[in-house]
Motif scaffolding. Structure first.
Motif, PDB file in Angstrom:
ATOM      1  N   MET A 186     -13.781  -1.028   3.232  1.00  0.00           N
ATOM      2  CA  MET A 186     -13.338  -0.144   2.152  1.00  0.00           C
ATOM      3  C   MET A 186     -11.844   0.153   2.283  1.00  0.00           C
ATOM      4  SD  MET A 186     -14.367   3.825   1.463  1.00  0.00           S
ATOM      5  CE  MET A 186     -13.453   4.288   2.946  1.00  0.00           C
ATOM      6  N   LEU A 187     -11.416   0.493   3.490  1.00  0.00           N
ATOM      7  CA  LEU A 187     -10.006   0.810   3.699  1.00  0.00           C
ATOM      8  C   LEU A 187      -9.126  -0.432   3.570  1.00  0.00           C
ATOM      9  CD1 LEU A 187     -10.194   3.393   6.613  1.00  0.00           C
ATOM     10  CD2 LEU A 187      -9.675   3.814   4.207  1.00  0.00           C
ATOM     11  N   GLU A 188      -9.657  -1.566   3.995  1.00  0.00           N
ATOM     12  CA  GLU A 188      -8.890  -2.808   3.823  1.00  0.00           C
ATOM     13  C   GLU A 188      -8.650  -3.065   2.343  1.00  0.00           C
ATOM     14  OE1 GLU A 188      -9.144  -7.540   5.093  1.00  0.00           O
ATOM     15  OE2 GLU A 188     -10.741  -6.141   5.642  1.00  0.00           O
ATOM     16  N   ASN A 189      -9.677  -2.810   1.539  1.00  0.00           N
ATOM     17  CA  ASN A 189      -9.532  -2.934   0.091  1.00  0.00           C
ATOM     18  C   ASN A 189      -8.448  -2.013  -0.440  1.00  0.00           C
ATOM     19  OD1 ASN A 189     -10.546  -4.362  -2.100  1.00  0.00           O
ATOM     20  ND2 ASN A 189     -12.641  -3.809  -1.627  1.00  0.00           N
ATOM     21  N   LEU A 190      -8.494  -0.758  -0.012  1.00  0.00           N
ATOM     22  CA  LEU A 190      -7.550   0.238  -0.518  1.00  0.00           C
ATOM     23  C   LEU A 190      -6.123  -0.051  -0.069  1.00  0.00           C
ATOM     24  CD1 LEU A 190      -9.650   3.495  -0.004  1.00  0.00           C
ATOM     25  CD2 LEU A 190      -9.163   2.336  -2.163  1.00  0.00           C
ATOM     26  N   THR A 191      -5.958  -0.458   1.195  1.00  0.00           N
ATOM     27  CA  THR A 191      -4.601  -0.669   1.715  1.00  0.00           C
ATOM     28  C   THR A 191      -3.978  -1.964   1.206  1.00  0.00           C
ATOM     29  OG1 THR A 191      -5.544  -1.639   3.731  1.00  0.00           O
ATOM     30  CG2 THR A 191      -4.970   0.697   3.785  1.00  0.00           C
ATOM     31  N   ARG A 192      -4.770  -2.811   0.556  1.00  0.00           N
ATOM     32  CA  ARG A 192      -4.213  -4.026  -0.060  1.00  0.00           C
ATOM     33  C   ARG A 192      -4.143  -3.915  -1.580  1.00  0.00           C
ATOM     34  NH1 ARG A 192      -6.776  -9.247   3.105  1.00  0.00           N
ATOM     35  NH2 ARG A 192      -6.279  -8.589   5.226  1.00  0.00           N
ATOM     36  N   ASP A 193      -4.487  -2.751  -2.088  1.00  0.00           N
ATOM     37  CA  ASP A 193      -4.516  -2.549  -3.536  1.00  0.00           C
ATOM     38  C   ASP A 193      -3.095  -2.303  -4.042  1.00  0.00           C
ATOM     39  OD1 ASP A 193      -4.933  -1.791  -6.152  1.00  0.00           O
ATOM     40  OD2 ASP A 193      -6.768  -0.679  -5.693  1.00  0.00           O
TER      41      ASP A 193
END
Length: 708
Positions: free
Chosen positions: A321-328
């Motif tokens: 989830m955080l990987e998704n957010l930090t690459r958004d």
């Protein structure tokens, strides 16, 4: 595949005679639908051929030969269903599905029954196979189809021939003709693979066919923002839908939950697991969490006990989830950096409180969503207000990482942040309320004006009233009378007097009548012009346009006496209005006075003849909370959809600075089609990040390459 079948849609013999329409293109695709089924049946027939020279491909091994024989025997019915379902997808966008959309969302996993899960898996398998097979051709086809549909920029999601349409049609066909769920499951992957090859050929021929008929592809802007979750944000994991469902259900509370986990999946989830892959993945995670402490600290996972797969999975979901957010890339880099720093606290929270995954209103998720939603309002760190926002977020992250993470800690911090943002929100809410009042009043006036316009049309029916008078009564005067009735509903005499103006105007616009009673006309005109001016001033009708109408009306009166034989302004009998015909001004424009438009930030848009006529509106799916980038006065502005009128005809966006940008549905569609408005996000950012995790689990069900 025979290209001549495409040509039989009726426009291919002479490319100079007619540029194909959208319907021609869809019919061209449908003209080869039978051959696609033929190719599927030919490949499946290997199952029933005892004299085959080669070994049966592994993907066909589980298929019952009797089932294939039945499909071949009823091939005509199969083709008929295929054609019908494709038509439904192409021309209706699939219609109203009896079942829910065939997608999987993280927060819904716990409530979904096995039937919906199976449907989602089947659809995902087929769509992925078709998308893989056509990946090299689809962008070109999207560019050509968008051009054919009249868009000014490429709109991939509005292409009726996209792979998802074929995937839905195939699933519908197999549901009808393969009643046995086990056999249907065995058929999905091989049939999708065969159909993918066939669809690639269809796309290739369609591209050639469209080129041959003069359709030029649109250029796809590199800067166009796609409303997609970052494609590479969710990596190779042990995730499956079965795992996630147990995680959301809280089935990992006991110390030994991980041991028996794999063996307690619902029966319908068995097809999702590849047991040869699970153990290496678990081992990979165990190695990751037990890495030497000497390595640089990068918010690594804490060490957990041996076989507690539930805890490992919870940590992995937080990480993804955080990987998704930090690459958004929709979020500014400094915001993504702060979100990344929350990883230790969120992992700590998830291990202690699994409700973080199952409750959408959990304070930690609300905090993340509040931070991301507010941050989406800024295109640049230099924008007014961003530095204050960043300071508040930085302080919140620092506070969380100094204490033991818990629901109460996140709840207190969320309350503190909202209190800090409250003053700014009050100012924005006041501006929004003022704009909303103006828009609601304008919409109510429009609805009443449309009814009055229809009444005026009936009054003019069969009478020789010039077109400019018809348009005036159906448009500006209907608006003026509607405004009068809305603002002063109790003053019946004034409303009746204004309504009587329409009858006087209709009479005075018929040369044959005024010639017979010139004295009445001389008495009527001064009063009529005064009443018209007074009514139009109610809606701030421009003086210039008012003067043009008065000049034309006076000229009509003068001509009636000077040249009864050859009048300059020819009057035609007004046709009877029909249920599906609306007066031009009422149907094609939405009136707002200058003061109302300024208060609501109204974006005027003049309808254009070349506007696309598509099966669905371009704004389809845009709901309150969505973020867009809007090109206004040569500058891009990030704004959020905060209000839609009850009638669904008006939309209001508010920027981070509090400015309103409102528009009609038609203007919104036009701006989308001309790339002057770009959808950034349709909903929650955190929700989208978790949905991406669920989608990865769905893909892992049949994509072992992602698990390698």
């Amino acid at each position: 595949m025979n290209t001549q079948k495409l040509i039989r849609s009726g426009v291919a013999n002479d490319t100079g005679k007619l540029r194909p329409s959208l319907q021609h293109g869809l019919e061209a695709a449908l003209s080869v639908s039978d051959s696609m089924i033929d190719e599927v049946l030919v490949h499946l027939s290997l199952v029933t051929d005892p004299g085959r020279l080669t070994n049966l491909p592994q993907e066909l091994a589980a298929i019952d030969p009797d089932q294939v024989e039945q499909l071949v025997l009823h091939s005509d019915a199969l083709k008929a269903t295929w054609d019908r379902e494709l038509r439904r997808q192409f021309f209706e966008g699939g219609g109203h599905e009896n079942e829910s959309q065939l997608t999987v969302r993280f927060d819904d996993l716990r409530q979904l029954d096995d039937r919906h899960i199976d449907a989602s898996i089947e659809f995902a398998m087929v769509e992925q196979e078709l998308s893989r097979a056509t990946a090299g051709l689809l962008p070109r086809l999207n560019a050509l189809m968008s051009s054919l549909m009249g868009w000014l920029t490429v709109q991939p999601d509005l292409n009726p021939l996209r792979p998802a349409a074929y995937a839905r049609a195939l699933r519908a066909v197999l549901l009808v003709h393969v009643p046995d769920p086990a056999q249907r499951s065995a058929l999905f992957v091989p049939v999708a693979g065969i159909l993918g090859e066939s669809l690639r050929q269809v796309y290739r021929e369609l591209i050639q066919w469209l080129h041959a008929h003069g359709v030029e592809p649109l250029e796809s802007p590199q800067t166009l923002l796609q409303d997609k979750t970052p494609r590479n944000a969710v990596g190779r994991t042990l995730l499956t839908l079965g795992h996630l469902r147990q995680l959301l259900a809280g089935d990992f509370s006991s110390q030994d939950a991980g041991e028996g986990f794999i063996h307690t999946m619902p029966l319908s989830m068995n097809a999702l697991e590849d047991m040869d892959l699970i153990e290496p993945l678990i081992q990979r995670l165990r190695q990751r969490v037990s890495a030497p402490a000497a390595q640089p600290p990068v918010a690594e996972l804490p060490v957990v006990s041996g076989h507690n797969l539930g805890r490992l999975l919870g940590q992995e979901v937080v990480r993804l989830m955080l990987e998704n957010l930090t690459r958004d890339e929709r979020l500014l880099p400094v915001i993504r950096q702060q979100i990344g720093l929350l990883e230790p606290a969120l992992i700590q929270l998830a291990l202690a409180d699994p409700r973080f995954f199952s409750e959408r209103q959990h304070p930690a998720r609300l905090l993340l969503e509040s931070i991301t939603q507010r941050s989406l309002g800024y295109l640049s760190p230099n924008e007014e207000g961003f530095s204050d926002l960043l300071r508040s977020i930085t302080a919140a992250v620092r506070s969380i990482n100094r204490v033991q993470a818990s629901e109460e800690v996140f709840a207190r911090l969320l309350k503190r942040l909202r209190r800090r943002w409250e003053e700014d929100d009050m100012r924005k809410n006041q501006l929004r309320e003022e704009a909303t009042r103006a828009l609601l009043h304008a919409e109510q006036r429009q609805m009443l004006a449309e009814r009055l316009s229809t009444d005026f049309q009936h009054r003019m029916q069969g009478k020789e009233v010039p077109e400019f008078v018809q348009r005036f009564l159906s448009g500006p005067w209907a608006q003026a009378l509607a405004e009068s009735q809305l603002v002063s509903p109790a003053q019946g005499d004034e409303a009746a007097a204004m309504d009587g103006v329409a009858d006087d105007l209709i009479w005075s616009a018929q040369p044959a009548l005024i010639r017979r009673d010139a004295e009445r006309l001389l008495k009527l005109v001064p009063r009529l012009l005064g009443q018209l001016r007074q009514g139009l001033q109610r809606i701030e009708y421009p003086d210039e346009r008012m003067g043009q109408f008065f000049d034309a009306l006076v000229a009509l009166h003068e001509q009636a006496f000077e040249s009864p034989v050859l009048p300059v302004l020819t009057a035609h009998p007004t046709p009877a209005p029909t249920a599906d015909s609306a007066p031009a001004d009422a149907a094609e424009s939405f009136w707002m006075a200058d003061s109302e438009a300024a208060e609501a930030g109204f974006v005027a848009g003049t309808p254009q003849p070349e506007e696309p006529d598509t099966a669905q509106s371009a704004e389809s799916g845009l709901s309150t909370g969505a973020w867009v980038d809007l090109l206004t006065q040569g500058q891009w502005v990030r704004a959020q959809l905060t209000w839609t009128s009850p009638r669904g005809s008006l939309f209001m966006f508010i920027s981070a600075s509090g400015l309103a940008h409102s528009m009609t549905r038609r203007t919104l569609d036009r701006l989308l089609g001309t790339d002057a408005l770009r959808i950034v996000s349709r909903g929650g950012v955190v929700e989208g990040a978790l949905d991406a995790v669920a989608q990865q689990a769905l893909r892992n069900a049949h994509d072992p390459d992602d698990l390698a």
